[in-house]
Design an enzyme around this catalytic site. Sequence first.
Site, PDB file in Angstrom:
ATOM      1  N   MET A  30       0.597  -1.457  -0.237  1.00  0.00           N
ATOM      2  CA  MET A  30       0.153  -0.104  -0.036  1.00  0.00           C
ATOM      3  C   MET A  30       0.606   1.226   0.023  1.00  0.00           C
ATOM      4  SD  MET A  30      -3.465  -1.032   2.414  1.00  0.00           S
ATOM      5  CE  MET A  30      -2.995  -0.241   3.360  1.00  0.00           C
ATOM      6  N   LEU A  33       6.530   3.730   1.725  1.00  0.00           N
ATOM      7  CA  LEU A  33       7.990   1.688   1.144  1.00  0.00           C
ATOM      8  C   LEU A  33       8.600   2.165   2.247  1.00  0.00           C
ATOM      9  CD1 LEU A  33       8.450   1.895  -2.843  1.00  0.00           C
ATOM     10  CD2 LEU A  33       6.914   0.652  -0.663  1.00  0.00           C
ATOM     11  N   HIS A  37       9.317  -3.983   3.097  1.00  0.00           N
ATOM     12  CA  HIS A  37       9.148  -3.516   1.763  1.00  0.00           C
ATOM     13  C   HIS A  37      10.140  -4.304   0.976  1.00  0.00           C
ATOM     14  CE1 HIS A  37       6.093  -0.275   3.284  1.00  0.00           C
ATOM     15  NE2 HIS A  37       5.146  -1.437   3.078  1.00  0.00           N
ATOM     16  N   LYS A 149       5.594 -10.084   8.948  1.00  0.00           N
ATOM     17  CA  LYS A 149       5.250  -9.349  10.367  1.00  0.00           C
ATOM     18  C   LYS A 149       3.499  -8.734  10.228  1.00  0.00           C
ATOM     19  CE  LYS A 149       3.804  -4.607  10.205  1.00  0.00           C
ATOM     20  NZ  LYS A 149       2.794  -4.862  10.809  1.00  0.00           N
ATOM     21  N   ASP A 150       2.839  -9.727   9.312  1.00  0.00           N
ATOM     22  CA  ASP A 150       1.602  -9.438   9.386  1.00  0.00           C
ATOM     23  C   ASP A 150       1.211 -11.354   8.841  1.00  0.00           C
ATOM     24  OD1 ASP A 150       0.249  -6.741   8.866  1.00  0.00           O
ATOM     25  OD2 ASP A 150       2.354  -6.824   7.512  1.00  0.00           O
ATOM     26  N   VAL A 176      11.315  -7.215   8.962  1.00  0.00           N
ATOM     27  CA  VAL A 176      13.021  -6.415   9.152  1.00  0.00           C
ATOM     28  C   VAL A 176      12.488  -5.853  10.897  1.00  0.00           C
ATOM     29  CG1 VAL A 176      13.748  -4.552   7.954  1.00  0.00           C
ATOM     30  CG2 VAL A 176      12.474  -6.565   6.915  1.00  0.00           C
ATOM     31  N   SER A 185       7.020  -0.791  10.175  1.00  0.00           N
ATOM     32  CA  SER A 185       5.745  -0.678  10.105  1.00  0.00           C
ATOM     33  C   SER A 185       5.341   0.564   9.537  1.00  0.00           C
ATOM     34  CB  SER A 185       4.743  -1.582  10.835  1.00  0.00           C
ATOM     35  OG  SER A 185       3.731  -0.751  11.354  1.00  0.00           O
ATOM     36  N   ARG A 187       2.483   2.494   9.534  1.00  0.00           N
ATOM     37  CA  ARG A 187       1.876   2.675  11.478  1.00  0.00           C
ATOM     38  C   ARG A 187       3.456   3.622  12.160  1.00  0.00           C
ATOM     39  NH1 ARG A 187      -2.991   0.243  12.126  1.00  0.00           N
ATOM     40  NH2 ARG A 187      -3.688  -0.237  10.487  1.00  0.00           N
TER      41      ARG A 187
HETATM   42  O1  PAF Z   1      -0.743  -4.476   4.029  1.00  0.00           O
HETATM   43  C1  PAF Z   1      -0.347  -4.144   3.049  1.00  0.00           C
HETATM   44  O2  PAF Z   1       0.258  -4.396   1.964  1.00  0.00           O
HETATM   45  C2  PAF Z   1      -1.599  -5.318   2.066  1.00  0.00           C
HETATM   46  O3  PAF Z   1      -3.066  -5.505   2.339  1.00  0.00           O
HETATM   47  C3  PAF Z   1      -2.442  -4.902   0.634  1.00  0.00           C
HETATM   48  C4  PAF Z   1      -1.577  -7.022   0.801  1.00  0.00           C
HETATM   49  C5  PAF Z   1      -0.683  -4.632   0.009  1.00  0.00           C
HETATM   50  C6  PAF Z   1      -3.545  -5.659   0.482  1.00  0.00           C
HETATM   51  O4  PAF Z   1      -3.658  -4.384  -0.097  1.00  0.00           O
END
Ligand code: PAF
Length: 289
Positions: A30, A33, A37, A149-150, A176, A185, A187
Amino acid sequence: MREVTTPEDMRAWSRAERARGRRIGFVPTMGFLHQGHLRLVDRARERVDRVVLSIFVNPLQFGPTEDFAAYPRDLGRDRRLAADRGVDCLFLPETTALYPSDPLVRVAPGPMADTLEGAARPGHFAGVLTVVAKLFHIVEPDVAVFGRKDFQRAMLVRRMAADLDFALEVDVAPTVRELDGLALSSRNTYLNGDERRAAVALSRALRAVEQAWRAGEADPKALERRGMAVLNAPGVTPEYLALVDDQLRAVARADARTVVAIAARVGATRLIDNVVLGEGVASDDAVRT
Ligand code: PAF
């Protein structure tokens, strides 16, 4: 780095690369970065010939009380980071391109989404899996890389790919962390100085559970109490600390494959983290950001 915005152009690019015998790796994001990522990009790069990174803030996965509009965005910076890291194709779909109308048919994530993050964020995983399924159909990757992490999201995507016969591999990469243990994150940018210092309680709590398990404790309730005692630090409001298997089911006894999943609010920011007991927090990647 090639940049495409429509599903048609994205699919055409992927198919042309595959026709030349190249394997495609995919990192869905999303945006906003960070090193986490970019490590996923590196990991994809090790496995394939071409790496696609998508940036799409998916409205479907935000609840009514979650602020979709306030999600951090910085496309200029993301473009530079992706290009510098060697991304071959950046996919930047508009919302109207992915959702020309409100999608009436969505992916039902099933019972693995009823617990932990799914319980706290009703509808979230249906939104995640729906967009991930669409992106998989558009990008047609050989390998898709998600961060551990997720954890619940990664396990659900893996299960969706298996149950719905997606012809790709879902690779799950280590978390990481910053040098003090905080998991990276997007966030984290919401945290002020005091909150940032308090947020280290999440990884400390995971380490405390891991240490107690290594010392011989296998009772999940005792391990939860041990972790909660550390998580319950000044400035931190714990939401859950749970010991589960890779199908998100509570375990009767902790073993090396048990995942300790944690969520807490630090100020107004909700953070999550986890560790696989047999691997340990120390086995994750550490970076200075
Ligand atoms: O957390 C994310 O980055 C999102 O959940 C994803 C996997 C890109 C889907 O929108």
